[in-house]
Enzyme design. Structure first.
Site, PDB file in Angstrom:
ATOM      1  N   LYS A 183      -8.256   2.118   8.087  1.00 23.55           N
ATOM      2  CA  LYS A 183      -6.640   3.108   7.260  1.00 23.55           C
ATOM      3  C   LYS A 183      -5.764   3.561   8.643  1.00 23.55           C
ATOM      4  CE  LYS A 183      -8.183   4.326   3.999  1.00 23.55           C
ATOM      5  NZ  LYS A 183      -9.247   3.912   3.154  1.00 23.55           N
TER       6      LYS A 183
HETATM    7  C1  LIG Z   1      -6.583   5.528  -2.718  1.00 24.79           C
HETATM    8  C2  LIG Z   1      -7.807   5.757  -1.962  1.00 24.79           C
HETATM    9  N1  LIG Z   1      -9.099   6.643  -2.518  1.00 24.79           N
HETATM   10  C3  LIG Z   1     -10.250   7.208  -2.082  1.00 24.79           C
HETATM   11  C4  LIG Z   1     -10.430   6.510  -1.026  1.00 24.79           C
HETATM   12  C5  LIG Z   1     -12.471   7.045  -0.129  1.00 24.79           C
HETATM   13  O1  LIG Z   1     -12.195   6.916   0.342  1.00 24.79           O
HETATM   14  P1  LIG Z   1     -13.401   7.311   1.931  1.00 24.79           P
HETATM   15  O2  LIG Z   1     -13.420   5.078   1.688  1.00 24.79           O
HETATM   16  O3  LIG Z   1     -13.119   7.922   3.068  1.00 24.79           O
HETATM   17  O4  LIG Z   1     -14.905   7.417   1.124  1.00 24.79           O
HETATM   18  C6  LIG Z   1     -10.000   5.447   0.011  1.00 24.79           C
HETATM   19  C7  LIG Z   1     -10.575   4.890   0.797  1.00 24.79           C
HETATM   20  O5  LIG Z   1     -11.905   3.675   1.072  1.00 24.79           O
HETATM   21  C8  LIG Z   1      -8.830   5.162  -0.931  1.00 24.79           C
HETATM   22  O6  LIG Z   1      -8.014   4.195  -0.324  1.00 24.79           O
END
Ligand SMILES: Cc1ncc(COP(=O)(O)O)c(C=O)c1O
Length: 370
Positions: A183
């Site tokens: 990110k």
């Molecule tokens: C659009 C979106 N939603 C949700 C997530 C979930 O985040 P995490 O991987 O921190 O659980 C991500 C990232 O991977 C994402 O890109």
């Protein structure tokens, strides 16, 4: 052997080491002051009165379902062109994600499709600011107001983006950010939810801390909660990244601009949508669209041979094996999302990608397309 250019990489510097060491030496590795500092600085940054740190973006999305009172039998209208967590969060609470198609240009929810997908069971709309490009919040807000629906923003890919001059996260609706190492900024694993009121913030803090009661009693649990806490080492890393966020975002924008120039003369590749007066992208990934009919798998194989990582980004959620099986989704149901999924290709992208590597990537792509 040619060195492979990776898809992404975090940018960790001296300040990160300093603050993580400070957290380590403080002896307070969880529920300590770093989390408070991280929340305060992030809240300021996204223009929201409150931010609750959590252990991942997925955890944040799940808690937002609880905030919105989503339960069994409810429907959430959301986008199929996203990472699977933005739909899974509804399933965690026994609700059903209902997919509305995306706008083929922005790749974000098409408000007209959202309106058409609403039923008497709909409780919320969950837009995703995909690839850091802000979704049509005002139009979605108007639809939500007409139908009495909640909105939860998935801003996991959009820290630093702006919609109509306002930072994503400042709408007053819950907005979820994520800090996995690919990110814009990272905490290792981690996430955060921006909310408008102290009540929502307190509920998020309780839900993410095993439902502990507001009294502060360690073994008193007022509600069903989870262990979705962000620890202090992660928060320290995030705090250092936040301090440098402008620098990181500017570097990413520069890398994106350089790709734009390098790719302009290459036939058969469409660059990501440019900003306009209302949408300011925060660069998360660099995803191009290949011309229809191009063999993407072949291109990816030829890129790999030349030491360039790439990824089809993203597959449509409704066509994931689990969603096909459970809900009977098939090809052709959401054509704009499916077309984007079939033709999109993520190229190596991060804040410190050297210009020489970008030239190598584009030259490899040009040759692969020949
Ligand atoms: C659009 C979106 N939603 C949700 C997530 C979930 O985040 P995490 O991987 O921190 O659980 C991500 C990232 O991977 C994402 O890109």
């Amino acid at each position: 052997m040619t060195r492979t250019i990776p898809l992404s990489a975090p940018w960790i510097d001296g300040r990160e080491e300093e603050l993580v060491l400070e957290a380590l030496r403080s002896g307070q590795l969880s529920l300590g002051p770093m989390v408070d500092r991280f929340e305060a600085v992030l809240a300021e940054r996204v223009g929201s009165p409150y931010v609750a740190a959590v252990s991942s973006g997925t955890a944040g999305l799940h808690l937002c379902m609880r905030l919105a009172g989503i339960g069994p039998g409810d429907e959430i209208v959301t986008t199929p062109f996203s990472f699977v967590a933005s739909a899974n969060c509804a399933l965690y609470e026994g609700a059903t994600p209902v997919f509305a198609d995306v706008d083929p240009q922005t790749l974000n929810l098409d408000p007209a499709a959202v309106e058409a997908a609403i039923t008497p069971l709909t409780k919320a709309i969950l837009p995703v600011h995909i690839f850091g490009y802000p979704a049509e919040l005002d139009e979605l807000e108007a639809i939500a107001a007409r139908h009495g629906l909640a909105i939860v923003e998935d801003a996991c890919e959009a820290l630093g983006a702006e919609y109509r001059g306002r930072p994503v996260g400042s709408s007053g609706r819950p907005a979820v950010f994520a800090f996995y190492p690919n990110k814009q900024m990272t905490t290792g694993e981690g996430g955060a939810v921006a909310v408008a009121s102290e009540e929502e913030w307190a509920l998020l803090k309780s839900l993410s801390n095993q439902g502990r009661s507001d009294s502060g009693e360690w073994l008193t649990h007022a509600r069903l909660g989870y262990n979705y806490r962000l620890d202090d080492l992660s928060a320290a890393l995030g705090l250092a990244q936040l301090e440098r966020l402008d620098e990181i975002l500017a570097a990413r924008a520069e890398v994106a601009a350089r790709y734009g120039e390098l790719l302009a003369p290459v036939d058969g590749v469409e660059p990501p949508l440019a900003d306009d007066a209302e949408h300011r992208r925060s660069w998360f990934v660099y995803v191009v669209r290949l011309a229809a009919g191009v063999d993407r798998n072949g291109i990816m194989a030829r890129l790999a041979e030349q030491g360039v990582a790439s990824k089809p980004y993203l597959p449509s959620i409704h066509l994931q094996p689990f969603y096909r099986e459970r809900f009977g989704y098939r090809e052709g149901m959401l054509p704009a999302s499916e077309d984007a999924s079939a033709r999109s290709l993520a190229l190596p992208f991060h804040a410190r990608l050297p210009a020489g590597d970008q030239e190598r990537v584009v030259e490899a792509l040009r040759r692969a397309l020949e």
